[in-house]
Design an enzyme around this catalytic site. Structure first.
Site, PDB file in Angstrom:
ATOM      1  N   ASP A  79       1.228  -1.075   0.467  1.00  0.00           N
ATOM      2  CA  ASP A  79      -0.220  -0.406  -0.189  1.00  0.00           C
ATOM      3  C   ASP A  79       0.800   0.986  -0.015  1.00  0.00           C
ATOM      4  OD1 ASP A  79      -2.873  -0.562   0.284  1.00  0.00           O
ATOM      5  OD2 ASP A  79      -2.940  -0.993   2.064  1.00  0.00           O
ATOM      6  N   ARG A 104       0.401  -2.035   8.152  1.00  0.00           N
ATOM      7  CA  ARG A 104       0.999  -0.422   7.427  1.00  0.00           C
ATOM      8  C   ARG A 104       2.116   0.341   7.691  1.00  0.00           C
ATOM      9  NH1 ARG A 104      -2.787   3.510   3.357  1.00  0.00           N
ATOM     10  NH2 ARG A 104      -0.318   3.401   2.606  1.00  0.00           N
ATOM     11  N   ARG A 149      -9.768   5.880  11.500  1.00  0.00           N
ATOM     12  CA  ARG A 149      -7.586   5.396  11.159  1.00  0.00           C
ATOM     13  C   ARG A 149      -7.254   6.523  11.979  1.00  0.00           C
ATOM     14  NH1 ARG A 149      -6.547   2.992   6.225  1.00  0.00           N
ATOM     15  NH2 ARG A 149      -8.109   0.881   5.809  1.00  0.00           N
ATOM     16  N   HIS A 178     -11.169   6.602   5.070  1.00  0.00           N
ATOM     17  CA  HIS A 178     -10.345   8.670   4.805  1.00  0.00           C
ATOM     18  C   HIS A 178     -11.144   9.627   4.323  1.00  0.00           C
ATOM     19  CE1 HIS A 178      -6.401   5.623   4.851  1.00  0.00           C
ATOM     20  NE2 HIS A 178      -6.075   6.508   5.258  1.00  0.00           N
ATOM     21  N   CYS A 272      -5.102   9.492  -3.319  1.00  0.00           N
ATOM     22  CA  CYS A 272      -4.796   8.102  -2.474  1.00  0.00           C
ATOM     23  C   CYS A 272      -2.737   8.632  -2.809  1.00  0.00           C
ATOM     24  CB  CYS A 272      -4.747   6.678  -2.182  1.00  0.00           C
ATOM     25  SG  CYS A 272      -6.824   6.654  -1.770  1.00  0.00           S
TER      26      CYS A 272
HETATM   27  N1  ARG Z   1      -5.165   0.492   0.662  1.00  0.00           N
HETATM   28  C1  ARG Z   1      -5.218   1.217   1.978  1.00  0.00           C
HETATM   29  C2  ARG Z   1      -5.092   1.248   3.063  1.00  0.00           C
HETATM   30  O1  ARG Z   1      -6.754   0.817   3.756  1.00  0.00           O
HETATM   31  C3  ARG Z   1      -5.230   2.521   1.305  1.00  0.00           C
HETATM   32  C4  ARG Z   1      -5.650   3.327   1.355  1.00  0.00           C
HETATM   33  C5  ARG Z   1      -5.857   4.802   0.760  1.00  0.00           C
HETATM   34  N2  ARG Z   1      -4.811   6.174   0.134  1.00  0.00           N
HETATM   35  C6  ARG Z   1      -5.467   6.724   0.949  1.00  0.00           C
HETATM   36  N3  ARG Z   1      -5.500   8.038   0.623  1.00  0.00           N
HETATM   37  N4  ARG Z   1      -7.273   7.291   1.198  1.00  0.00           N
HETATM   38  O2  ARG Z   1      -4.782   2.341   3.588  1.00  0.00           O
END
Ligand code: ARG
Length: 284
Positions: A79, A104, A149, A178, A272
């Site tokens: 990612d 991550r 998040r 997000h 993203c």
């Molecule tokens: N698979 C990643 C996650 O879930 C995607 C992140 C996408 N980034 C964003 N800025 N929305 O963290």
């Protein structure tokens, strides 16, 4: 494709500004775990196709007159292509990311190191936050998402470090985990957003702050149409977001449609993949 450079004014009087972006080639991109409802590891993803789509995004930015810097991708961090999550950079000050999911976690220090090595003033975050994925910067404020998040405590930490008011918005739909999946700045003062992604109170806040916002439909949100990047004049947006694109054109924006279908399998779109490096324009 011939695009008009950001700094030119459209007939409707919109002027863009040239930006500096940090991006990360999706060399190791795949879907091998699931941390949002878009991700299905059993289906995997096509890395070659992702690379091709990502290259056309980078090319679109360069054609618009923007500068793209690159950070080296790291094997085992699929990612990492989603550079927006790597940090938040305002006035040349870099607020580091601290990821919510262990998958991550190593990306935070990797992105921060890139900035440290280049002499930026940085802050290692004490609270969980996923960088520009959850912080969207306008001229007079930063809009900050929470709910999935980023911790509210990180909103305060960012405000203190960056000296710009941070407005907390609560996200309620796991597909829009997000802030940048549900809202994007059109310029320094106005936004486009999908109301249903926000709590009732946050919707009221958005209506109060942005009475003239572009309101997106569920069809536009479901193709991650709100994960767009505007320079104030040109809007780089997923091509499938047809309703949103019509409205942007009606308002005098130049639309630059892109196809990032492969990256959407991880829940990401153009924004993203893009971390904006905002220079220090203040006189200190
Ligand atoms: N698979 C990643 C996650 O879930 C995607 C992140 C996408 N980034 C964003 N800025 N929305 O963290």
């Amino acid at each position: 494709m011939t695009l008009a450079p950001a700094a030119e004014t459209t007939d409707s009087g919109r002027t863009g500004t040239a930006r500096h972006f940090l991006m990360c080639r999706p060399e190791f991109f795949t879907v091998s775990y699931s941390i949002n409802p878009w991700m299905h590891p059993e289906k995997g993803a096509d890395t070659t196709r992702a690379l091709r789509q990502w290259e056309s995004l980078r090319q679109a930015y360069e054609d618009l007159g923007h500068t793209v810097s690159l950070i080296d991708p790291i094997e085992g961090l699929p990612d990492m292509v989603f550079a927006a999550n790597g940090a938040l950079v305002v006035d040349g000050r870099v607020y580091g990311a601290r990821f919510a999911h262990p998958e991550r976690a190593a990306e935070g220090p990797a992105y921060l190191r890139w900035f440290v090595e280049r002499g930026y003033e940085t802050l290692e975050a004490s609270f969980t936050n996923e960088g520009e994925g959850d912080y969207l910067t306008l001229d007079e404020m930063i809009l900050a998402g929470t709910g999935f998040r980023t911790d509210v405590a990180a909103h305060m930490e960012a405000q203190e470090f960056l000296g710009r008011p941070v407005v907390t918005l609560r996200l309620v739909d796991p597909r829009y985990y997000h802030l940048d999946t549900a809202l994007f700045p059109l310029d320094g003062h106005n936004v486009a957003y999908y109301p249903e992604a926000f709590s009732e109170g946050s919707r009221k806040v958005l209506r109060r702050l942005f009475p003239d916002a572009v309101i997106a439909t569920s069809a536009d949100a479901e193709v991650l149409g709100l994960n767009a990047v505007s320079d104030g004049r040109n809007v780089v947006v997923n091509a499938e977001a047809t309703g949103l694109i019509l409205e942007l054109k009606r308002r005098g924006f130049e639309v630059v449609p892109v196809d990032l279908g492969e990256l959407r399998k991880a829940g990401g779109g153009p924004k993203c993949c893009t971390l904006e490096i905002r220079p220090n324009r203040e006189i200190r």
